[in-house]
Design a protein around this motif. Structure first.
Motif, PDB file in Angstrom:
ATOM      1  N   ALA A   3       0.827  -1.205   0.000  1.00  0.00           N
ATOM      2  CA  ALA A   3       0.000   0.000   0.000  1.00  0.00           C
ATOM      3  C   ALA A   3       0.859   1.251   0.000  1.00  0.00           C
ATOM      4  O   ALA A   3       0.496   2.274  -0.589  1.00  0.00           O
ATOM      5  CB  ALA A   3      -0.930  -0.018   1.218  1.00  0.00           C
ATOM      6  N   ALA A   4       2.021   1.191   0.659  1.00  0.00           N
ATOM      7  CA  ALA A   4       2.898   2.363   0.725  1.00  0.00           C
ATOM      8  C   ALA A   4       3.475   2.695  -0.644  1.00  0.00           C
ATOM      9  O   ALA A   4       3.746   3.864  -0.952  1.00  0.00           O
ATOM     10  CB  ALA A   4       4.021   2.117   1.739  1.00  0.00           C
ATOM     11  N   ASP A   5       3.706   1.666  -1.478  1.00  0.00           N
ATOM     12  CA  ASP A   5       4.281   1.890  -2.807  1.00  0.00           C
ATOM     13  C   ASP A   5       3.229   2.208  -3.864  1.00  0.00           C
ATOM     14  O   ASP A   5       3.564   2.707  -4.943  1.00  0.00           O
ATOM     15  CB  ASP A   5       5.068   0.650  -3.248  1.00  0.00           C
ATOM     16  CG  ASP A   5       6.268   0.374  -2.347  1.00  0.00           C
ATOM     17  OD1 ASP A   5       6.851   1.354  -1.841  1.00  0.00           O
ATOM     18  OD2 ASP A   5       6.594  -0.808  -2.142  1.00  0.00           O
ATOM     19  N   ASP A   6       1.995   1.915  -3.587  1.00  0.00           N
ATOM     20  CA  ASP A   6       0.897   2.154  -4.522  1.00  0.00           C
ATOM     21  C   ASP A   6       0.482   3.614  -4.438  1.00  0.00           C
ATOM     22  O   ASP A   6      -0.041   4.068  -3.423  1.00  0.00           O
ATOM     23  CB  ASP A   6      -0.274   1.240  -4.150  1.00  0.00           C
ATOM     24  CG  ASP A   6      -1.395   1.267  -5.176  1.00  0.00           C
ATOM     25  OD1 ASP A   6      -1.422   2.192  -6.002  1.00  0.00           O
ATOM     26  OD2 ASP A   6      -2.257   0.363  -5.124  1.00  0.00           O
ATOM     27  N   ARG A   7       0.710   4.376  -5.494  1.00  0.00           N
ATOM     28  CA  ARG A   7       0.467   5.822  -5.465  1.00  0.00           C
ATOM     29  C   ARG A   7      -0.956   6.182  -5.847  1.00  0.00           C
ATOM     30  O   ARG A   7      -1.301   7.371  -5.901  1.00  0.00           O
ATOM     31  CB  ARG A   7       1.445   6.556  -6.390  1.00  0.00           C
ATOM     32  CG  ARG A   7       2.914   6.385  -6.044  1.00  0.00           C
ATOM     33  CD  ARG A   7       3.181   6.566  -4.544  1.00  0.00           C
ATOM     34  NE  ARG A   7       2.707   7.852  -4.048  1.00  0.00           N
ATOM     35  CZ  ARG A   7       2.603   8.169  -2.754  1.00  0.00           C
ATOM     36  NH1 ARG A   7       2.889   7.260  -1.838  1.00  0.00           N
ATOM     37  NH2 ARG A   7       2.190   9.363  -2.384  1.00  0.00           N
ATOM     38  N   ARG A   8      -1.795   5.202  -6.113  1.00  0.00           N
ATOM     39  CA  ARG A   8      -3.187   5.525  -6.388  1.00  0.00           C
ATOM     40  C   ARG A   8      -3.829   6.139  -5.146  1.00  0.00           C
ATOM     41  O   ARG A   8      -3.444   5.846  -4.009  1.00  0.00           O
ATOM     42  CB  ARG A   8      -3.952   4.266  -6.794  1.00  0.00           C
ATOM     43  CG  ARG A   8      -3.600   3.707  -8.156  1.00  0.00           C
ATOM     44  CD  ARG A   8      -4.401   2.434  -8.423  1.00  0.00           C
ATOM     45  NE  ARG A   8      -4.086   1.390  -7.435  1.00  0.00           N
ATOM     46  CZ  ARG A   8      -4.825   0.296  -7.242  1.00  0.00           C
ATOM     47  NH1 ARG A   8      -5.943   0.115  -7.938  1.00  0.00           N
ATOM     48  NH2 ARG A   8      -4.449  -0.599  -6.328  1.00  0.00           N
ATOM     49  N   PRO A   9      -4.827   6.989  -5.324  1.00  0.00           N
ATOM     50  CA  PRO A   9      -5.481   7.615  -4.166  1.00  0.00           C
ATOM     51  C   PRO A   9      -6.395   6.645  -3.441  1.00  0.00           C
ATOM     52  O   PRO A   9      -6.774   5.593  -3.968  1.00  0.00           O
ATOM     53  CB  PRO A   9      -6.280   8.766  -4.789  1.00  0.00           C
ATOM     54  CG  PRO A   9      -6.609   8.264  -6.159  1.00  0.00           C
ATOM     55  CD  PRO A   9      -5.408   7.470  -6.600  1.00  0.00           C
ATOM     56  N   LEU A  23     -10.863  10.486   9.174  1.00  0.00           N
ATOM     57  CA  LEU A  23     -10.175   9.405   8.485  1.00  0.00           C
ATOM     58  C   LEU A  23      -9.290   9.952   7.368  1.00  0.00           C
ATOM     59  O   LEU A  23      -8.122   9.560   7.221  1.00  0.00           O
ATOM     60  CB  LEU A  23     -11.205   8.426   7.928  1.00  0.00           C
ATOM     61  CG  LEU A  23     -10.686   7.261   7.094  1.00  0.00           C
ATOM     62  CD1 LEU A  23      -9.719   6.392   7.881  1.00  0.00           C
ATOM     63  CD2 LEU A  23     -11.861   6.420   6.579  1.00  0.00           C
ATOM     64  N   ALA A  24      -9.824  10.872   6.550  1.00  0.00           N
ATOM     65  CA  ALA A  24      -9.044  11.468   5.464  1.00  0.00           C
ATOM     66  C   ALA A  24      -7.826  12.201   6.006  1.00  0.00           C
ATOM     67  O   ALA A  24      -6.736  12.144   5.413  1.00  0.00           O
ATOM     68  CB  ALA A  24      -9.928  12.420   4.654  1.00  0.00           C
ATOM     69  N   ASP A  25      -7.991  12.888   7.130  1.00  0.00           N
ATOM     70  CA  ASP A  25      -6.871  13.598   7.751  1.00  0.00           C
ATOM     71  C   ASP A  25      -5.757  12.626   8.130  1.00  0.00           C
ATOM     72  O   ASP A  25      -4.569  12.875   7.881  1.00  0.00           O
ATOM     73  CB  ASP A  25      -7.380  14.336   8.988  1.00  0.00           C
ATOM     74  CG  ASP A  25      -6.279  15.007   9.772  1.00  0.00           C
ATOM     75  OD1 ASP A  25      -5.547  15.846   9.198  1.00  0.00           O
ATOM     76  OD2 ASP A  25      -6.123  14.689  10.980  1.00  0.00           O
ATOM     77  N   ARG A  26      -6.128  11.505   8.742  1.00  0.00           N
ATOM     78  CA  ARG A  26      -5.122  10.519   9.152  1.00  0.00           C
ATOM     79  C   ARG A  26      -4.428   9.909   7.932  1.00  0.00           C
ATOM     80  O   ARG A  26      -3.202   9.710   7.935  1.00  0.00           O
ATOM     81  CB  ARG A  26      -5.790   9.438   9.991  1.00  0.00           C
ATOM     82  CG  ARG A  26      -4.819   8.468  10.656  1.00  0.00           C
ATOM     83  CD  ARG A  26      -4.296   8.975  11.970  1.00  0.00           C
ATOM     84  NE  ARG A  26      -5.362   9.016  12.956  1.00  0.00           N
ATOM     85  CZ  ARG A  26      -5.739   7.969  13.704  1.00  0.00           C
ATOM     86  NH1 ARG A  26      -5.139   6.795  13.577  1.00  0.00           N
ATOM     87  NH2 ARG A  26      -6.700   8.108  14.597  1.00  0.00           N
ATOM     88  N   HIS A  32      -0.730   9.412   2.075  1.00  0.00           N
ATOM     89  CA  HIS A  32      -1.594   8.944   1.003  1.00  0.00           C
ATOM     90  C   HIS A  32      -2.331  10.106   0.351  1.00  0.00           C
ATOM     91  O   HIS A  32      -2.701  11.078   1.023  1.00  0.00           O
ATOM     92  CB  HIS A  32      -2.631   7.960   1.546  1.00  0.00           C
ATOM     93  CG  HIS A  32      -2.050   6.753   2.198  1.00  0.00           C
ATOM     94  ND1 HIS A  32      -1.473   5.726   1.477  1.00  0.00           N
ATOM     95  CD2 HIS A  32      -1.948   6.394   3.521  1.00  0.00           C
ATOM     96  CE1 HIS A  32      -1.043   4.797   2.315  1.00  0.00           C
ATOM     97  NE2 HIS A  32      -1.323   5.169   3.557  1.00  0.00           N
ATOM     98  N   ASP A  33      -2.570  10.009  -0.946  1.00  0.00           N
ATOM     99  CA  ASP A  33      -3.486  10.926  -1.613  1.00  0.00           C
ATOM    100  C   ASP A  33      -4.914  10.435  -1.343  1.00  0.00           C
ATOM    101  O   ASP A  33      -5.177   9.222  -1.377  1.00  0.00           O
ATOM    102  CB  ASP A  33      -3.233  10.961  -3.117  1.00  0.00           C
ATOM    103  CG  ASP A  33      -1.893  11.615  -3.456  1.00  0.00           C
ATOM    104  OD1 ASP A  33      -1.396  12.403  -2.626  1.00  0.00           O
ATOM    105  OD2 ASP A  33      -1.349  11.316  -4.530  1.00  0.00           O
ATOM    106  N   VAL A  34      -5.816  11.383  -1.089  1.00  0.00           N
ATOM    107  CA  VAL A  34      -7.163  11.019  -0.675  1.00  0.00           C
ATOM    108  C   VAL A  34      -8.191  11.744  -1.534  1.00  0.00           C
ATOM    109  O   VAL A  34      -8.165  12.975  -1.634  1.00  0.00           O
ATOM    110  CB  VAL A  34      -7.409  11.364   0.810  1.00  0.00           C
ATOM    111  CG1 VAL A  34      -8.801  10.910   1.239  1.00  0.00           C
ATOM    112  CG2 VAL A  34      -6.346  10.730   1.700  1.00  0.00           C
TER     113      VAL A  34
END
Length: 357
Positions: A3-9, A23-26, A32-34
């Motif tokens: 998940a850390a390497d996956d740059r998808r939002p 949740l988005a803030d965390r 992560h892009d959100v």
């Protein structure tokens, strides 16, 4: 790929709402892009979106759209590495006024998300925000009244709360729509192998909650008390809920995502547990101590489907998700009172808050 390497939002539907924005803030804070997908229809949530953008800049990608806009929803979901489905019609009262809208928002949008993942991104995890209302009014459970609170007569329920083995029993259109969506999410793991899970939430409270009489009642009680206005209790006020600080709820959602391959197809009760069980009257007593003045209370008839008691048995969630420790409800409510007083420019003596906490 991790998940850390996956740059998808990551897609958070209802991402400007109370739990969604926390949740988005965390997630954004962790790098992560959100995608914050929200219609901004609830009063005040636009300030949550502004806060997210100010705090995280380009990591927050707002999509201001209705959850019933299937084309935009499908597009957002198909390109995401994970989906947290928080968007919903959240009030029992509203569902009784307009059951069709409740159905369209809570069931049809959930099915559209599941179908989008099944067709275009079957490996993308989806965590669904469900509710304790799927268990109905618990009318068959016997209670005794102790210290202004209903307590179960059954010693096992008293010790641990309501577990996931409890039969589902949908009451009101809201209970039906959330319950049906809950079951669709679980069945898509069973029937199609999707990586989905469900968290059946009890009462979540905390910072950035825009409480109203219909939803977010802990913040609503505090706001009314801080403004010196009366509060209406529906029923006798002895109803008990296990309230959970939003920071603890976010921990659970993140853990569900991280452990999706071991929990896919399962539902967990998520609440404060017996240690954080409090009646409405007990909470109002604590709020009176925080504000330094008794809360003015009116009473009205019981609401449809209201539970006299709901405390989540959290043992399954703790074991499966690796959760430990929760914010004590007294200190958590005090922290929310401080945040609300600052956000709304209402005076509240800091020393009194600290002493009451």
């Amino acid at each position: 790929m991790s998940a850390a390497d996956d740059r998808r939002p990551i897609l958070v539907t209802g991402g400007a709402g109370f739990i969604g924005c926390n949740l988005a803030d965390r997630l954004a804070g962790a790098g992560h892009d959100v995608i914050v997908y929200d219609a901004l229809s609830r009063a005040g949530v636009e300030t949550n979106l502004d806060w997210l953008v100010r705090s995280h800049g380009d990591r927050i990608r707002p999509i201001v759209a209705d959850i019933r806009d299937e084309a935009r929803l499908v597009e957002a979901a198909a390109g995401a590495k994970a989906v947290f489905h928080m968007a919903a019609q959240v009030a029992v009262t509203t569902s009784l006024v307009d059951p069709r809208e409740d159905f369209a928002i809570n069931i049809a949008s959930t099915l559209a998300l599941l179908e989008a993942l099944r067709a275009r991104a079957p490996q993308t995890p989806l965590i669904f925000a469900s509710t304790n209302k799927v268990y109905g009014d618990l009318a068959d459970v016997d209670f005794v009244l102790e210290d202004q609170a209903y307590r179960p007569a059954d010693p096992a329920i008293r010790a641990h709360g309501i577990g996931e083995a409890r039969p589902l029993d949908f009451h009101t259109p809201y209970g039906c729509s959330k319950g049906a969506a809950d079951q669709y999410v679980l069945d898509y793991a069973r029937s199609f192998g999707l990586r989905t899970a469900v968290l059946r939430m009890s009462c979540i409270y905390g910072r950035r909650q825009m409480g109203t009489e219909d939803q977010g009642w802990v913040a609503h009680f505090l706001i009314r008390a801080l403004e010196g206005k009366p509060i209406t209790l529906y029923g006798d006020g002895h109803q008990v809920r296990d309230i959970l600080d939003v920071a603890d709820a976010v921990d659970a959602y993140l853990a569900a995502w991280q452990r999706i391959d071991t929990i896919a197809g399962r539902a967990f009760n998520l609440g404060g547990g017996p240690a954080n069980a409090v009646s409405l009257r007990q909470l109002l007593g604590h709020i009176g101590a925080l504000t330094g003045r008794a809360v003015d209370v009116d009473y009205s008839d019981w609401r449809a489907g209201d539970q006299r008691y709901f405390v989540a048995d959290t043992r399954a969630a703790e074991t499966a998700l690796g959760l430990s420790g929760r914010v004590d409800w007294r200190s958590g409510v005090a922290a929310l009172a401080n945040w609300l007083s600052e956000a709304r420019g209402l005076a509240l003596p800091a020393r009194r808050i600290e002493a009451a906490a």
